[in-house]
Design an enzyme around this catalytic site. Structure first.
Site, PDB file in Angstrom:
ATOM      1  CD  GLU A 107      74.665  89.165 103.935  1.00  0.00           C
ATOM      2  OE1 GLU A 107      74.560  88.030 103.420  1.00  0.00           O
ATOM      3  OE2 GLU A 107      74.969  90.167 103.268  1.00  0.00           O
TER       4      GLU A 107
ATOM      5  CG  HIS B 193      71.752  87.148 101.294  1.00  0.00           C
ATOM      6  ND1 HIS B 193      72.810  88.006 101.058  1.00  0.00           N
ATOM      7  CD2 HIS B 193      70.878  87.394 100.293  1.00  0.00           C
ATOM      8  CE1 HIS B 193      72.567  88.721  99.988  1.00  0.00           C
ATOM      9  NE2 HIS B 193      71.399  88.373  99.496  1.00  0.00           N
TER      10      HIS B 193
ATOM     11  CG  ASN C 221      75.688  85.086 101.337  1.00  0.00           C
ATOM     12  OD1 ASN C 221      74.513  85.141 100.993  1.00  0.00           O
ATOM     13  ND2 ASN C 221      76.268  86.030 102.050  1.00  0.00           N
TER      14      ASN C 221
ATOM     15  CG  ASP D  60      66.184  93.568 101.191  1.00  0.00           C
ATOM     16  OD1 ASP D  60      65.526  94.008 100.242  1.00  0.00           O
ATOM     17  OD2 ASP D  60      66.928  92.576 101.090  1.00  0.00           O
TER      18      ASP D  60
HETATM   19  C1  GLP Z   1      70.097  91.194  97.277  1.00  0.00           C
HETATM   20  C2  GLP Z   1      68.752  91.249  97.984  1.00  0.00           C
HETATM   21  C3  GLP Z   1      68.086  89.908  98.057  1.00  0.00           C
HETATM   22  C4  GLP Z   1      68.157  89.211  96.716  1.00  0.00           C
HETATM   23  C5  GLP Z   1      69.581  88.971  96.355  1.00  0.00           C
HETATM   24  C6  GLP Z   1      69.775  88.214  95.061  1.00  0.00           C
HETATM   25  O1  GLP Z   1      71.182  91.026  98.092  1.00  0.00           O
HETATM   26  N1  GLP Z   1      68.843  91.782  99.293  1.00  0.00           N
HETATM   27  O2  GLP Z   1      66.744  90.071  98.492  1.00  0.00           O
HETATM   28  O3  GLP Z   1      67.453  87.996  96.768  1.00  0.00           O
HETATM   29  O4  GLP Z   1      70.216  90.225  96.256  1.00  0.00           O
HETATM   30  O5  GLP Z   1      69.824  89.099  93.982  1.00  0.00           O
HETATM   31  P1  GLP Z   1      69.784  88.673  92.468  1.00  0.00           P
HETATM   32  O6  GLP Z   1      68.376  88.279  92.195  1.00  0.00           O
HETATM   33  O7  GLP Z   1      70.170  89.923  91.713  1.00  0.00           O
HETATM   34  O8  GLP Z   1      70.737  87.581  92.291  1.00  0.00           O
END
Ligand code: GLP
Length: 242
Positions: free
Chosen positions: A139, A134, A132, A68
């Site tokens: 989402e 995702h 959440n 992404d």
């Molecule tokens: C973002 C990314 C996800 C990632 C998530 C969790 O929103 N789009 O791909 O898995 O954050 O992030 P973290 O590893 O910092 O908790």
């Protein structure tokens, strides 16, 4: 089959993740690997750089796609996911710049899926997990049939990611993300989750019903899923095999 492994801490989880990804690179040096951003895979990337420095793995034949990218950040912004990947991994290894791919809203986003198909599909997709549930930026409510597309970020995601920006108003409200179907088409998936803030999401993704309300719950149907957790993320003791 799903393999779930709990580690004592983040370091152990990252060690094992690096072992899995390195094996993929050694087994098939021309692999197409899907990378993820967020704080969770940082330990993995540190270890991949170390293995590269030690001559254990090479990235020269590898192709990469990222899950992404934010929309609306200026080119090269330090919080863009392309800058993140350069900083944590790509700047430090022998990946060819033309082998690195990010989804983009500048052209038709679903062209990203065609490109992945033309390259033979993703061999290994690395995933983190939002609080959440995702995956990527899919989402809650995202269709399990979704392809790469532009999405609005949930307010909980904007809140979670505000820690990387000076002010919550600086967090983009939109992103382009691989779809759930794009992710599920990967031959293998490696899901990483660390810390108590992920415990609820881990539990509902792996032990709850498969529902579009919890995007990561689709992973229960993936034929080759490896889940690496630390003890805090697995505080509800998800079974080691499902
Ligand atoms: C973002 C990314 C996800 C990632 C998530 C969790 O929103 N789009 O791909 O898995 O954050 O992030 P973290 O590893 O910092 O908790």
């Amino acid at each position: 089959m799903t393999f779930i492994q709990s580690h004592y801490d983040y370091e152990g989880l990252s060690d094992f993740a690096a072992y899995v990804v390195s094996n993929q690179i050694k087994y098939k040096p021309t692999s197409l690997i899907g990378f993820a951003t967020g704080s969770t895979p940082v330990g993995l990337y540190k270890r991949l750089v170390k293995r590269y420095d030690e001559g254990d793995i090479s990235f020269d034949q590898l192709t990469t796609v990222n899950l992404d990218e934010y929309i609306g950040l200026p080119d090269g912004h330090e919080q863009s996911y392309s800058a993140f990947m350069q900083h944590h991994l790509f700047d430090h290894v022998n990946i060819r710049p033309e082998s690195i791919h990010f989804p983009s809203a500048d052209s038709e986003p679903s062209n990203f899926d065609l490109m992945i198909q033309q390259k033979g599909g993703i061999d290994l997709q690395i995933l983190g997990l939002g609080t959440n549930g995702h995956i990527g930026f899919n989402e809650p409510g995202s269709s399990f049939d979704s392809l790469t597309r532009v999405v609005d970020l949930a307010s909980s995601t904007i809140q979670d990611n505000a820690r990387f920006f000076d002010h919550i108003d600086d967090v983009p409200t939109q992103a382009v993300t691989m779809g759930i179907k794009t992710i599920m088409n990967a031959r293998k998936i490696l899901l990483l989750a660390s810390g108590a803030s992920k415990a609820d999401a881990v539990f509902s993704c792996l032990s709850g019903p498969e529902t579009e309300d919890v995007p990561g719950s689709c992973l229960q149907s993936h034929p080759e899923l490896t889940v690496l957790l630390d003890d805090e993320a697995n505080k509800y003791y998800v079974d080691s095999m499902i």
